[in-house]
Design an enzyme around this catalytic site. Structure first.
Site, short mmCIF file in Angstrom:
data_model
loop_
_atom_site.label_atom_id
_atom_site.label_comp_id
_atom_site.label_asym_id
_atom_site.label_seq_id
_atom_site.Cartn_x
_atom_site.Cartn_y
_atom_site.Cartn_z
N HIS A 7 1.93 2.09 -3.11
CA HIS A 7 1.16 2.75 -3.79
C HIS A 7 1.87 4.48 -3.82
CE1 HIS A 7 -2.62 0.09 -3.13
NE2 HIS A 7 -1.73 -0.20 -3.80
N ASP A 39 0.75 -1.39 0.16
CA ASP A 39 -0.02 -0.14 -0.06
C ASP A 39 0.88 1.18 0.14
OD1 ASP A 39 -2.06 1.90 0.69
OD2 ASP A 39 -3.28 0.13 1.03
#
Ligand SMILES: *[C@@H]1O[C@H](CO)[C@@H](O)[C@H](O)[C@H]1NC(C)=O
Ligand SMILES: *[C@@H]1O[C@H](CO)[C@@H](O)[C@H](O)[C@H]1NC(C)=O
Ligand SMILES: *[C@@H]1O[C@H](CO)[C@@H](O)[C@H](O)[C@H]1NC(C)=O
Ligand SMILES: *[C@@H]1O[C@H](CO)[C@@H](O)[C@H](O)[C@H]1NC(C)=O
Ligand SMILES: *[C@@H]1O[C@H](CO)[C@@H](O)[C@H](O)[C@H]1NC(C)=O
Ligand SMILES: CC(=O)N[C@H]1CO[C@H](CO)[C@@H](O)[C@@H]1O
Length: 403
Positions: free
Chosen positions: A241, A218
């Site tokens: 991310h 993430d």
């Protein structure tokens, strides 16, 4: 006689000096002296050593020696009277299944001033099995998985030369903390591990993440509301991310974000590079200002530069009203590399609160696929442009510039 007394005085002085030098050396609290055994849970031993360190009027060093240690769960709470160092030389392993208190985090350190975490060791969250139980990306009422390390209300802290791997959830949460530096802090988890944000910061000031490698499923570093003076420097992110400010706006009590510096970082095949995201139709009216994104290499990043004030993952939001978050003073400078999708630069600001003073210079991003030219998407923003710009940023015919 006189010389004799003089010698005695010198000797006294020297022993006093030795005493002072010795007093400055931290007391060593080795967890094996507190009953830690390599085949049993060390949480009791670590808690005992921690209590002693907090009560000590001189500085202490808690040592977790080399080897593999099981740690079920631990809450290390201050206040501490003197500086405390937690030297992790070995590998700490979380239980594979649930933690004893399933609503808590694995390792929590709260209310400490002058803390150092060091030692070259590993915090192993053993999340591989837990990730298969994580459906939070599609289920709002999902069971929360524990995060790896939670540092809250800590000041003047230096966390360096340790690794956190395979957390079951966020690797590090650092809230309401001031003057904290993470250096040579390695985070590793596979691309497909859900919600394993690297470092999540919020309500803190003067926090630096430097010289570190963050590979996770993430966000690399995510920055929440009321963050000021956050420096991310010489960090390599990816997979993951990217570095993100937000998402902001959902809670009316949120406070301003001011002074974010992402400098000399590299993004390797991340979904985003640098991103600001705010929710549409959300109540908060905070300001986000003075963001500096400079000297960044993007290598096969899906969306290298994004300001998104219509953030709406999985279409689970309402686009009827705009975002009321005010974004200003954004400096984007010297960003080079490749993007995995055509839309290399996205600046979608709020229609009621357009972005103010956005300065962009020397952006050179090449789209490597075959879906057409590199593009930019802009709304409610009028950036000041300079230097070499590829793609041309916010040119009138959005979507039609060639790279
Ligand atoms: C940390 O600093 C903040 C802000 O100065 C202060 O309010 C807080 O009491 C300090 N906490 C500790 C544990 O020293
Ligand atoms: C910021 O934090 C660092 C420690 O990481 C400290 O050395 C420095 O003095 C702090 N700066 C301010 C302005 O408090
Ligand atoms: C940048 O960080 C890397 C670790 O990712 C480190 O090896 C390197 O020495 C750092 N550069 C500087 C100038 O400190
Ligand atoms: C900038 O980042 C690169 C790549 O991580 C690293 O090699 C270099 O040492 C960094 N420079 C500084 C001044 O931190
Ligand atoms: C580029 O990024 C995409 C999407 O993240 C990934 O599927 C692909 O493997 C990456 N390519 C390279 C060469 O790393
Ligand atoms: C994602 C997650 O589990 N976050 C939790 C981290 O820990 C704080 C308390 O320290 C909780 O409030 C969060 O819900």
């Amino acid at each position: 006689m006189v010389t004799h007394m003089f010698v005695v005085e010198i000797l006294l002085f020297l022993s006093l000096l030795a005493f002072i030098v010795k007093a400055q050396e931290p007391a060593i609290l080795d967890i094996t002296k507190y009953g830690a055994k390599s085949d049993a849970d060390i949480s009791g031993a670590l808690s005992s050593a921690w209590k002693e360190a907090c009560l000590s009027s001189t500085s202490s060093r808690i040592v977790i020696p080399p080897g593999t240690w099981s740690l079920s769960q631990v809450k290390l709470i201050g206040p501490n009277k003197s500086p405390v160092e937690l030297q992790v030389q070995g590998t700490l392993k979380a239980p594979i299944g649930q933690l004893p208190n399933k609503d808590g985090e694995w390792i929590t350190i709260n209310y400490v001033n002058y803390l150092e975490i060091s030692g070259g060791g590993v915090f192993d969250g053993q999340g591989t099995e837990a990730w298969t139980r994580n459906d939070c990306h599609k289920n709002k009422n999902c069971a929360k998985l524990p995060l790896n390390l939670s540092f809250n209300f800590i000041n003047n802290t230096y966390i360096h030369d340790v690794t956190t791997k395979d957390s079951k959830n966020f690797h590090v949460n650092c809230i309401s903390s001031h003057n904290v530096k993470f250096q040579r802090f390695t985070i590793s988890a596979p691309d497909e591990s859900p919600n394993t944000d690297g470092i999540h910061l919020g309500r803190g000031s003067n926090i630096t993440v430097i010289d570190s490698i963050i590979q996770t499923g993430d966000d690399c570093v995510s920055i929440g509301d009321e963050s000021t003076e956050i420096h991310v420097e010489n960090v390599t992110c990816g997979p993951g991310h990217g570095i993100s400010v937000g998402s902001l706006g959902s809670n009316v009590a949120e406070k301003d974000v001011n002074g974010i510096y992402v400098k000399n970082c590299t993004f390797l095949s991340t979904v985003n590079g640098v991103r600001v995201k705010t929710w549409p139709s959300a109540p908060a009216r905070l300001e986000v200002k003075n963001l500096h994104f400079e000297d960044i290499i993007m290598d096969n990043v899906s969306y290298p530069i994004i300001i998104d004030q219509e953030y709406c993952p999985h279409n689970l939001c309402n686009l009827k009203d705009p975002s009321y978050v005010k974004i200003s003073n954004i400096f984007i400078k010297n960003i080079k590399g490749t993007s995995h999708y055509p839309e290399a630069v996205t600046l979608v600001c709020s229609r009621t609160n357009p972005c103010v003073n956005v300065q962009i210079s020397d952006v050179d991003l090449t789209y490597t696929g075959n879906l057409g030219p590199t593009t930019t998407k802009c709304a409610n923003v009028n950036p000041t442009l300079s230097g070499k710009l590829n793609p041309p940023i916010c040119a009138k015919t959005t979507g039609a510039q060639s790279s």
